[in-house]
Design a protein around this motif. Sequence first.
Motif, mmCIF file in Angstrom:
data_model
loop_
_atom_site.group_PDB
_atom_site.id
_atom_site.type_symbol
_atom_site.label_atom_id
_atom_site.label_comp_id
_atom_site.label_asym_id
_atom_site.label_seq_id
_atom_site.Cartn_x
_atom_site.Cartn_y
_atom_site.Cartn_z
ATOM 1 N N ASP A 197 43.538 57.247 43.177
ATOM 2 C CA ASP A 197 43.968 56.098 42.401
ATOM 3 C C ASP A 197 44.834 55.149 43.205
ATOM 4 O O ASP A 197 44.870 53.957 42.942
ATOM 5 C CB ASP A 197 44.756 56.567 41.163
ATOM 6 N N SER A 198 45.584 55.713 44.201
ATOM 7 C CA SER A 198 46.492 54.866 44.964
ATOM 8 C C SER A 198 45.840 54.231 46.169
ATOM 9 O O SER A 198 46.449 53.420 46.851
ATOM 10 C CB SER A 198 47.703 55.692 45.425
ATOM 11 N N VAL A 245 37.974 47.130 42.791
ATOM 12 C CA VAL A 245 37.352 47.645 41.590
ATOM 13 C C VAL A 245 35.865 47.873 41.857
ATOM 14 O O VAL A 245 35.185 47.045 42.462
ATOM 15 C CB VAL A 245 37.542 46.652 40.428
ATOM 16 N N ALA A 246 35.369 49.016 41.421
ATOM 17 C CA ALA A 246 33.957 49.341 41.642
ATOM 18 C C ALA A 246 33.059 48.271 41.043
ATOM 19 O O ALA A 246 33.273 47.815 39.922
ATOM 20 C CB ALA A 246 33.636 50.699 41.027
ATOM 21 N N GLY A 247 32.044 47.869 41.801
ATOM 22 C CA GLY A 247 31.074 46.902 41.296
ATOM 23 C C GLY A 247 31.570 45.477 41.252
ATOM 24 O O GLY A 247 30.958 44.634 40.614
ATOM 25 N N SER A 248 32.682 45.195 41.944
ATOM 26 C CA SER A 248 33.273 43.860 41.811
ATOM 27 C C SER A 248 32.860 42.900 42.920
ATOM 28 O O SER A 248 33.400 41.822 43.025
ATOM 29 C CB SER A 248 34.805 43.973 41.792
ATOM 30 N N ALA A 305 45.012 40.871 34.235
ATOM 31 C CA ALA A 305 43.683 40.637 33.654
ATOM 32 C C ALA A 305 42.822 41.891 33.596
ATOM 33 O O ALA A 305 42.014 42.049 32.679
ATOM 34 C CB ALA A 305 42.954 39.552 34.430
ATOM 35 N N TYR A 306 42.939 42.800 34.554
ATOM 36 C CA TYR A 306 42.062 43.978 34.582
ATOM 37 C C TYR A 306 42.308 44.877 33.379
ATOM 38 O O TYR A 306 41.362 45.315 32.712
ATOM 39 C CB TYR A 306 42.267 44.748 35.888
ATOM 40 N N ARG A 345 44.325 47.825 39.924
ATOM 41 C CA ARG A 345 43.273 48.299 40.825
ATOM 42 C C ARG A 345 42.709 47.209 41.732
ATOM 43 O O ARG A 345 41.543 47.192 42.057
ATOM 44 C CB ARG A 345 42.151 48.982 40.033
ATOM 45 N N HIS A 346 43.542 46.262 42.118
ATOM 46 C CA HIS A 346 43.151 45.222 43.071
ATOM 47 C C HIS A 346 41.998 44.356 42.577
ATOM 48 O O HIS A 346 41.238 43.805 43.367
ATOM 49 C CB HIS A 346 42.804 45.840 44.426
ATOM 50 N N SER A 347 41.879 44.239 41.277
ATOM 51 C CA SER A 347 40.796 43.432 40.723
ATOM 52 C C SER A 347 40.920 41.979 41.158
ATOM 53 O O SER A 347 42.009 41.385 41.062
ATOM 54 C CB SER A 347 40.809 43.497 39.196
#
Length: 326
Positions: free
Chosen positions: A32-33, A38-41, A191-192, A292-294
């Motif tokens: 997680d860290s 984000v997956a698929g982004s 926003a995420y 998550r760095h979105s």
Amino acid sequence: MGNEHRLLALLVCLVLGTGLAAAVLGASRAADSRPAAVAGSRVDIRGVPLGPPAPPAGSGASAGSVRVECGRGGEGHRNEDNLVVSPGVRAGAHHTHAYVGNLSTDALSTDDSLAAAATSCAGGDRSTYYWPVLRRVDRPGGGAHESPAGHGNTGEILPEASVEVEFRGSPVSKVVPMPRFLRAMTGDALAYTAGAGADVRARWGCTGFPGRSTTSYPRCPAGSLITRTLVFPSCWNGLDTSSPDHRSHLLFPSARGVCPRDTFPVPELRISLSYAVAPGIPVALDSFPEQRHSPRTDHAMFVDVMTDGQMDAVVACLNEGRDCRT
């Protein structure tokens, strides 16, 4: 003896099970860290459709533009503070911001200290413009200024290949001056997890593909730069330089460029950033850990420290339909 053996076996199982659970939990926390996107982004920019055109300028429009030359942040002005959202709180942003403009800006800045500071902007604009850094996460990096924060965003900070600070007018009317020391923000750092997109304002793209932008990380072809464009609200309530929610004193116009009732059009600030990143290199935006760095959490802040004369010159250029540089 049989009962003793069974009790010993049960204790061994409990110890092993606890150790296994701890290992799994530790691995999960480590995953997680990790500074991963984000997956698929990520999307190929060549598959992104063209966006809608800007509203046409009407007869009463303020169709000019003003470019403020503030450099590319070569001074290395970065910190984890956020004067607009968390004034007075050191490391209150929980991630690193990069700045151009006012060279003194931090959490403890005041109107007086900003007005007296040096600036990276040509023409003497002491306003402060800042945003979260973008990192290359396959390389170690960061800076000495980050160690006290412990915010968990790691990786080599990517320098901006270009930074454009631009003010634009309104497509439907003339604009009025911003008040000095106006605080403004754009985008949504939450926003995420918020699950809503009303405040998602940043657009990502690639040089060489005008009109194509996305709220995801773009995959750009070789020779193309990754871009971020952050547009600020431009309808002022005519009273306040800030508000408790950091938003309600300065709103966005409608898609046609019309300001909400009881607000006044002021110059629209746009910050455009670009980065030289080879295809396939993983990047991540600094964010709060749970975000998550979105790329949807991209945001920027601004404090207007122009003098009245400097702001009047910006307004005149916009209202007269000229293209100006400072």
